[in-house]
Design a protein around this motif. Structure first.
Motif, short mmCIF file in Angstrom:
data_model
loop_
_atom_site.label_atom_id
_atom_site.label_comp_id
_atom_site.label_asym_id
_atom_site.label_seq_id
_atom_site.Cartn_x
_atom_site.Cartn_y
_atom_site.Cartn_z
N LEU A 245 -10.53 -5.62 -9.60
CA LEU A 245 -10.79 -4.36 -8.90
C LEU A 245 -10.76 -4.55 -7.38
N GLU A 246 -11.36 -5.62 -6.90
CA GLU A 246 -11.38 -5.88 -5.45
C GLU A 246 -9.97 -6.13 -4.93
N THR A 247 -9.21 -6.98 -5.63
CA THR A 247 -7.85 -7.29 -5.19
C THR A 247 -6.96 -6.07 -5.25
N THR A 248 -7.08 -5.28 -6.32
CA THR A 248 -6.28 -4.06 -6.46
C THR A 248 -6.58 -3.08 -5.33
N ALA A 249 -7.86 -2.90 -5.01
CA ALA A 249 -8.24 -1.98 -3.95
C ALA A 249 -7.68 -2.43 -2.60
N VAL A 250 -7.78 -3.72 -2.31
CA VAL A 250 -7.26 -4.24 -1.04
C VAL A 250 -5.75 -4.05 -0.95
N LEU A 251 -5.04 -4.34 -2.05
CA LEU A 251 -3.58 -4.21 -2.05
C LEU A 251 -3.16 -2.75 -1.89
N LEU A 252 -3.88 -1.84 -2.53
CA LEU A 252 -3.53 -0.42 -2.41
C LEU A 252 -3.77 0.10 -1.00
N ILE A 253 -4.89 -0.29 -0.41
CA ILE A 253 -5.21 0.18 0.95
C ILE A 253 -4.24 -0.40 1.97
N LEU A 254 -4.03 -1.72 1.92
CA LEU A 254 -3.10 -2.35 2.86
C LEU A 254 -1.68 -1.87 2.65
N GLY A 255 -1.28 -1.74 1.40
CA GLY A 255 0.08 -1.30 1.10
C GLY A 255 0.34 0.11 1.59
N THR A 256 -0.62 1.01 1.37
CA THR A 256 -0.47 2.39 1.84
C THR A 256 -0.38 2.44 3.36
N ALA A 257 -1.24 1.69 4.03
CA ALA A 257 -1.24 1.68 5.50
C ALA A 257 0.07 1.13 6.06
N LEU A 258 0.55 0.03 5.50
CA LEU A 258 1.80 -0.57 5.98
C LEU A 258 2.99 0.34 5.70
N SER A 259 3.03 0.92 4.51
CA SER A 259 4.13 1.82 4.16
C SER A 259 4.17 3.01 5.11
N TRP A 260 3.00 3.56 5.43
CA TRP A 260 2.95 4.70 6.34
C TRP A 260 3.34 4.30 7.76
N LEU A 261 2.81 3.18 8.26
CA LEU A 261 3.11 2.74 9.62
C LEU A 261 4.60 2.47 9.83
N LEU A 262 5.24 1.88 8.82
CA LEU A 262 6.64 1.50 8.95
C LEU A 262 7.60 2.66 8.72
N GLU A 263 7.16 3.68 7.98
CA GLU A 263 8.07 4.78 7.63
C GLU A 263 7.74 6.11 8.31
N ALA A 264 6.63 6.17 9.03
CA ALA A 264 6.19 7.45 9.61
C ALA A 264 7.21 8.06 10.55
N SER A 265 8.01 7.25 11.21
CA SER A 265 9.00 7.77 12.16
C SER A 265 10.40 7.83 11.58
N ASN A 266 10.54 7.57 10.27
CA ASN A 266 11.86 7.60 9.62
C ASN A 266 12.10 8.98 9.01
#
Length: 459
Positions: A245-266
């Motif tokens: 649960l801890e690892t899944t939560a961290v991966l989902l939060i980090l993954g969402t943030a990185l995906s948004w930061l990298l694609e927000a201007s695309n």
């Protein structure tokens, strides 16, 4: 002479691989029948249907044609069965082999199979297996009903119900197939209901049945106790569940943030959407990269940096004992704990004031080496046989196949016959390989061999 009836003489690992092959072969034959095709379906070959069957049984999602354009209702029902069998995977095959055929299971085999499906209790294994079926049916049914809220007005009563069931099974099994067209869920990119329901199904299937069992018992204890405290609820969970649960939560939060930061201007993906919708799409991509295979953006139009993040997420995958693929979050978590212990100068790898056994560390490293050895070998072959395609897109495709994710940068249909065979082998290894490797390690009897120590310089 070898006979199919001699399968009971095989080792458990060989039975697993052989059973998957049998299901794939039967499924490919059924899918290739004319009665499973639409009357105006485009021309297809047996290799196309074999590729689809492999992808469905291995719950990957890669396909050389849209399901809805080739298969009619009968063909799509076959597809649902293939995905369900593949999603439950080892659990289904164990049940059929030992409980339907009334075979006796040795204590050694029972312990081996319990380890393979992360069942660590001495209680009735048969009861646990049938509990998995009940949980699967309940989650898929509830989520199908939620999807019907949108699908029945959109597609009509019969098609709305059928499409909801198809998508619910596919999502829970992390299969990634849909019967809505050739662009996955891109038409539902900003549909909150569909996105959240599908995301919940993906996460539910990917958590692992042992985690769900543990959560159920903890919740029952929580509601029966007074006063009700969240800390008491957490104490009821075992360390495997907490780590997942801890690892899944961290991966989902980090993954969402990185995906948004990298694609927000695309503007080709999410750049034209509102902030809230960008967050929804970014969250969904992070969830689906955990071996689900659905997409609400075109990955061929995403930034290379974003796709690299997605590749890493695909490699990690979901949790053991569930419907997800990849190396598993527990492998990554143990590697992180190993790194942390080395940085701190600790002699033991620990988690929550408990020592992680050395055999778990060894198994983690073996799975890691196995995964990357297969991936790099297949990637080398794809580079050799598919020189006309983008090397980065080929690596994306190979990772997607081995991790049983099913997303693509639009090159699956462009692969040659050899390229498709390589991808099929990757999908099969990705689904069966990690389980058989772990089971083989568990079967091996340890021998203590002691020699004089030697020094090796690492850097």
């Amino acid at each position: 002479m070898f006979s199919i009836f001699n399968i009971h003489r095989m080792s458990v690992t060989k039975q697993l691989s052989f059973s998957f092959l049998v299901v794939i072969f039967i499924g490919s034959l059924l899918l290739s029948l004319p009665i499973a095709h639409c009357h105006n379906a485009p021309a297809t070959t047996y290799l196309d249907h074999l590729f689809t069957a492999v992808s469905m049984v291995c719950v990957t999602g890669l396909s050389v044609f849209p399901v809805a354009e080739v298969y009619n209702g009968f063909g799509q029902v076959i597809s649902m069965f293939l995905m369900q069998i593949g999603g439950l995977g080892l659990v289904t095959l164990i049940s059929i082999s030992y409980f339907v055929l009334n075979r006796k299971m040795s204590l050694r085999d029972q312990n081996l199979l319990q380890s393979a499906i992360t069942y660590d209790s001495a209680n009735n294994l048969k009861s646990y297996l049938f509990t998995i079926y009940r949980v699967t049916l309940i989650i898929e049914s509830i989520c199908a009903l939620l999807l019907m809220i949108d699908f029945i007005p959109r597609y009509g009563l019969s098609h709305g119900i059928f499409n909801s069931l198809f998508l619910a099974i596919s999502a829970f099994c992390n299969a990634g197939f849909d019967n809505l067209g050739g662009s996955s869920l891109q038409h539902f990119q900003t549909n909150t209901l569909v996105n959240l329901v599908i995301a919940f199904l993906i996460i539910s299937g990917g958590l692992g049945f042992m985690v769900w069992r543990d959560l159920y018992h903890a919740a029952r204890h929580f509601f029966r106790s007074k006063p009700r405290r969240l800390r008491a609820f957490a104490k009821q969970l075992n360390n495997h569940t907490l780590l997942v649960l801890e690892t899944t939560a961290v991966l989902l939060i980090l993954g969402t943030a990185l995906s948004w930061l990298l694609e927000a201007s695309n503007p080709k993906t999410i750049g034209q959407l509102s902030l809230a919708k960008q967050g929804l799409v970014s969250f969904f991509q992070t969830v689906t990269m955990r071996t689900a295979g659905f997409s609400t953006i075109n990955y061929a139009q995403a930034e290379n940096s974003t796709n690299l993040v997605y590749i890493i997420q695909m490699m990690i995958g979901g949790s053991p004992g569930g419907t997800a693929g990849g190396m598993k979050v527990t492998v990554v978590a143990v590697l992180f704990l190993l790194l942390k212990s080395e940085v701190r100068g600790q002699t033991q790898v620990t988690y929550r004031f408990r020592t992680v056994p050395r055999k778990i560390i060894r198994q983690t490293l073996v799975v890691l080496i196995f995964f990357f050895s297969v991936l790099l070998t297949a990637y080398l072959l794809l580079l050799e046989f598919e020189p006309h395609l983008s090397p980065f897109a080929l690596f994306f495709e190979a990772t997607s196949a081995l991790a049983t994710v099913g997303v693509s940068m639009d090159i699956t249909t462009k692969l040659s016959t050899v390229g498709r065979i390589i991808i099929m082998v990757l999908m099969f290894i990705g689904r069966v390989g990690p389980i058989t490797v772990i089971m083989a390690l568990l079967q091996n009897r340890r021998r203590e061999v002691t020699y004089a120590k030697t020094d090796i310089i690492l850097g």
